[in-house]
Design a protein around this motif. Structure first.
Motif, PDB file in Angstrom:
ATOM      1  N   LYS A  17      33.973 -10.069 -18.572  1.00 23.99           N
ATOM      2  CA  LYS A  17      33.973 -10.860 -19.709  1.00 23.99           C
ATOM      3  C   LYS A  17      33.597 -12.174 -19.429  1.00 23.99           C
ATOM      4  O   LYS A  17      32.774 -12.854 -20.071  1.00 23.99           O
ATOM      5  N   ARG A  27      33.096  -3.924 -21.980  1.00 16.98           N
ATOM      6  CA  ARG A  27      34.332  -3.541 -22.492  1.00 16.98           C
ATOM      7  C   ARG A  27      34.552  -2.255 -21.884  1.00 16.98           C
ATOM      8  O   ARG A  27      35.532  -1.862 -21.587  1.00 16.98           O
ATOM      9  N   LYS A  76      39.422  -6.296 -23.713  1.00 19.94           N
ATOM     10  CA  LYS A  76      38.504  -7.525 -24.148  1.00 19.94           C
ATOM     11  C   LYS A  76      38.537  -8.678 -23.259  1.00 19.94           C
ATOM     12  O   LYS A  76      37.832  -9.395 -23.349  1.00 19.94           O
TER      13      LYS A  76
END
Length: 159
Positions: free
Chosen positions: A77, A65, A72
């Motif tokens: 990710k 992050r 997010k």
């Protein structure tokens, strides 16, 4: 070619760090240099794959992050999800099993379980986060007393 080895012990596994650099390297060089470097985790006891996946997710998510400016969502990710899937697919990593995490100069993380390739994940964010987790200023070893990577060898000679 093995150039340097550093080792440390975590709660569930021993960790070895190997680089191909012929000169002594420090943590900064490993995190920023253009070289092959590999973390080898040797299980010290039987550990559920989902337990290892959860630990990686918990330790890597803040780093990812931060690299994504607080977002997010993003490629880091997505790469983390692919990485933890490797561990979630394993019911148990048996004592003595090896997990090797190779960070290539072209920012791919190649994941091996007992010398069998499980994934190739192209992500500079994930590569940096995985190695930063063990070597960075906010290393997971800071949570434990007297734990860090210590030098165990020198530059290997060419044959």
């Amino acid at each position: 070619m093995l150039g340097q080895c550093k080792m440390a012990m975590a709660r569930a596994y021993a960790i070895g760090l190997y680089t191909e650099d012929k000169q002594p390297v420090n943590e900064t060089a490993v995190l920023t240099g253009a070289m092959n470097r590999i973390l080898v985790l040797v299980m010290d006891k039987d550990v559920a794959g989902h337990h290892i996946a959860k630990g990686f997710d918990k330790s890597l998510l803040p780093r990812i992050r931060k690299a994504q400016a607080g977002s997010k969502r993003g490629s880091g990710k997505d790469a983390l999800r692919d990485f933890t899937k490797c561990f979630n697919r394993e019911k148990t990593l048996k004592k003595g099993s090896e997990v090797a995490l190779l960070w290539t100069p072209d920012n791919k993380l190649v994941v091996y379980f007992d010398n069998q390739m499980r994934a190739v994940i192209e992500s500079p964010i994930l590569c940096r986060a995985v190695f930063d987790m063990y070597l960075g200023e906010d290393s997971i070893f800071r949570k434990y007393r007297n734990m860090s990577f210590t030098f165990h060898g020198g530059a290997a000679s060419e044959t």
